[in-house]
Scaffold this active site. Structure first.
Site, PDB file in Angstrom:
ATOM      1  N   ASP A 331       0.873  -1.165   0.000  1.00 37.14           N
ATOM      2  CA  ASP A 331       0.000   0.000   0.000  1.00 37.14           C
ATOM      3  C   ASP A 331       0.921   1.230   0.000  1.00 37.14           C
ATOM      4  O   ASP A 331       2.091   1.125   0.372  1.00 37.14           O
ATOM      5  CB  ASP A 331      -0.882  -0.041   1.256  1.00 37.14           C
ATOM      6  CG  ASP A 331      -1.633   1.252   1.458  1.00 37.14           C
ATOM      7  OD1 ASP A 331      -2.273   1.714   0.508  1.00 37.14           O
ATOM      8  OD2 ASP A 331      -1.567   1.811   2.575  1.00 37.14           O
ATOM      9  N   ASP A 529      -7.143  -1.787   3.935  1.00 38.72           N
ATOM     10  CA  ASP A 529      -6.153  -2.801   3.587  1.00 38.72           C
ATOM     11  C   ASP A 529      -6.480  -4.161   4.174  1.00 38.72           C
ATOM     12  O   ASP A 529      -5.860  -5.165   3.808  1.00 38.72           O
ATOM     13  CB  ASP A 529      -4.755  -2.371   4.062  1.00 38.72           C
ATOM     14  CG  ASP A 529      -4.277  -1.111   3.364  1.00 38.72           C
ATOM     15  OD1 ASP A 529      -4.621  -0.950   2.182  1.00 38.72           O
ATOM     16  OD2 ASP A 529      -3.577  -0.309   3.991  1.00 38.72           O
TER      17      ASP A 529
END
Length: 638
Positions: A331, A529
């Site tokens: 990420d 996430d």
């Protein structure tokens, strides 16, 4: 039902007299009435602590299978019942073998249980993030309605500082919304009529009304919860390895023991007691204590060493998957970058003056970029000037009077009619290409400077990604940010493959696609996430991230530092390698020890009584523990 921890504590306390006697034995000393003490304490251990193994072994037997518990049950039973027989016939007893096998195997169960418990409570924490009720618009009235009673189509008013109850679409008003708890995005997002809003995110500065589109289990937050639940119900294949082997090992040991008795008693004319001693020695030395310790002790030492290095490894499954990794996906916001926007460039003839004017204006502004400019001014020890006639232009910028001059700070929409030099225009284009947010600073009708703001990479991100590239791992950035911003950050830290513009709910889908060709680790920190962390073969959560991200990851980095990823992968690989080595030695010990215990080498004077078989069993356990402790000394590259 009594927990493994309680059973372990009971067995540990009850086995202390046996341990004391073992320590005293080399000095020719023995506890008074030792046999009776051993009989009572071991009987209690068998009844209270070893019960789960007996029950599991019996269940396996009924299904014509054998597992680790079968080995424990048979080993302890033979040692225990033979010791009773030996006690009443004046022979040496082996109660300690039955007791210590139970203690050691329960220790492994306690470690496993503890690791499972630590990886559990994310759902409860997530529910705390939700609003408890909402202000529903009913005609001219506002009615407070509990979250559980909200329906699709309800019009809900949200004031500054309130959490958004459910997912929906804005129908009136506008505001800046902090979506970082769900999306991981560090910058508040401006929302207008027609924009979607996400339940559990925080409204910052405006009042608006939205129409609920998803409630209950259909919301984004509820979907994330569901994905986390699925992940928590997964199993660790490495922990089943010994059970699979036991399917063959237990019958072979039992056959070997029976054959030993028959051959010595029937074929070789030995006495029944002598033949029984050989058979018991086979069972005792084959007792799977070392086998049972091989995995949990390596896990305990490996995870302890990892914890000291700022890496939490949650289960054995992770270790096996890390050993097969081929790709690491990151990420961006908060993972590769700091997660906090900072001023990166000031372009002006007088940079200090531009920063002073901008900071003086932004002090009264609520714009998200204001904090970055004010932080820069504070770092540069710039003195702020008094302002008057402050005006905020929604979505454009601010202006005010400073020292009798009209000063403004804003975006390109605010400076459409202002004079902008070619030099500043070129700088603006260049900064845009670098993926930076640029604000204009000016006096009267003239732009006098530019300030570029960016969420900068962490200092160690580039080094960490270079190390992973050198290990032959494919590195990928997966982010919801705009392609230009993502590519600029990726280029700076050395990531060549970028997947940008991904919606939070789509991250897991991209991970699934990557898994078709790679064994994938995902590194992230936000609630958004969590699905990707659970979908990836290995989820690595940043400890500075949200609770749900931390609970979703199989590995958690306690330091907000990507070098921790390199450290985590190395420690996991070394721990898994140690488990395989331990299992190898545990089986080799049996392969060598069983023939000796069965009396195959009596001809050359090499025999193994049940007493020495018990000692050998203890030594094998000690060797496995020492092997695991060596994990504390392995060297890491970072």
């Amino acid at each position: 039902m009594m927990s493994y921890k309680k059973r372990f504590i009971i067995s540990l306390v009850l086995s202390l007299p046996l341990l004391v006697d073992m320590v005293m034995m080399p000095f020719g000393l023995m506890l008074p009435a030792y046999n009776w003490i051993a009989l009572v304490t071991t009987t209690l251990i068998m009844a209270l602590s070893a019960y789960p193994f007996w029950r599991s072994a019996w269940a396996s037997f009924k299904h014509h299978h054998a597992n680790m518990d079968t080995l424990v049950a048979i080993g302890t039973a033979v040692a225990y019942f033979y010791s009773i027989f030996a006690m009443f016939t004046g022979r040496p007893v082996y109660f300690e073998s039955a007791a210590f096998v139970t203690v050691f195997v329960l220790l492994g169960q306690v470690i496993e249980e503890s690791m499972r418990d630590n990886a559990s409570s994310s759902v409860e924490k997530l529910l705390d993030l939700q609003a408890k009720d909402a202000d529903v618009v009913l005609g001219d009235k506002i009615v407070k309605v509990p979250l559980a009673k909200l329906k699709v189509g309800d019009l809900i008013r949200v004031k500054p500082g309130q959490k958004i109850a459910v997912d929906g679409v804005i129908v009136k008003g506008n505001s800046s919304i902090d979506e970082s708890m769900v999306t991981g995005e560090s910058m508040p997002v401006r929302k207008e009529v027609g924009d979607d809003v996400i339940g559990s995110t925080l409204n910052l500065d405006g009042t608006f009304t939205f129409k609920a589109s998803k409630v209950g289990e259909d919301t984004l937050l509820a979907q994330i919860v569901e994905l986390v639940k699925k992940a928590q119900n997964s199993h660790a294949p490495i922990q089943k390895l010994t059970d699979k082997i036991s399917d063959y090992f237990v019958p072979l040991v039992m056959i070997a023991s029976i054959l030993t008795f028959v051959i010595w008693y029937v074929c070789l004319g030995s006495t029944p007691v002598q033949a029984l001693l050989y058979a018991v020695a086979v069972i005792v030395i084959a007792c799977p204590c070392a086998l049972g310790l091989a995995t949990p002790t390596a896990l305990m030492v490996g995870t302890g060493r990892s914890a000291r290095a700022g890496v939490l490894i949650k289960n054995g499954e992770v270790l096996e998957e890390v050993d097969r990794l081929t790709a690491v996906v990151f990420d961006k916001t908060g993972t590769i970058t700091e997660g906090k926007p900072v001023v990166t460039d000031i372009v002006a003839e007088n940079e200090k003056e531009v920063l002073q004017l901008a900071a003086s204006l932004e002090e009264a502004s609520e714009h998200p970029l204001a904090s970055a400019i004010l932080a820069k001014a504070k770092a540069e020890k710039v003195t702020l000037l008094p302002t008057a006639d402050f005006i905020s232009y929604q979505g454009k910028g601010v202006c005010a009077n400073i020292s009798n001059k009209d000063v403004f700070v804003g975006n390109k929409h605010l400076v459409k009619e202002k004079a902008l030099s070619e030099k500043l225009k070129e700088s603006y284009d260049k900064l845009q290409e670098q993926g930076k947010t640029v604000v204009f600073v000016g006096e009267a009708e003239q732009v006098i400077g530019l300030i570029a703001i960016q969420d900068a990479p962490k200092k160690t991100s580039k080094e960490a990604i270079e190390l992973l590239n050198k290990k032959g791992l494919k590195t990928v950035m997966l982010t919801g940010d705009a392609p230009k911003v993502a590519e600029a950050i990726a280029k700076e830290v050395g990531i060549k493959e970028v997947i940008a513009g991904v919606l939070p709910a789509e991250k897991a889908k991209y991970i699934e696609e990557l898994k078709e060709h790679e064994t994938v680790a995902f590194v992230g920190d936000g609630i958004n996430d969590a699905p990707a962390l659970t979908t990836a073969d290995v989820g690595i959560a940043m400890g500075s991230g949200t609770d749900i991200a931390i609970e979703s990851g199989g590995i958690v980095l306690m330091k907000n530092d990507l070098l921790g990823v390199v450290r985590a992968l190395e420690l996991s690989q070394k721990t898994f390698a140690r488990i395989k080595l331990n299992l190898f030695w545990a089986f080799i010990y049996n392969v060598i020890g069983i023939p000796i215990a069965a009396g195959l080498f009596v001809g050359v004077g090499l025999t193994l009584s049940p007493a020495f078989a018990g000692l050998a069993m203890a030594l094998s356990s000690i060797s496995v523990v020492l092997s695991s402790l060596l994990l504390n000394r392995v060297k890491l590259s970072v």
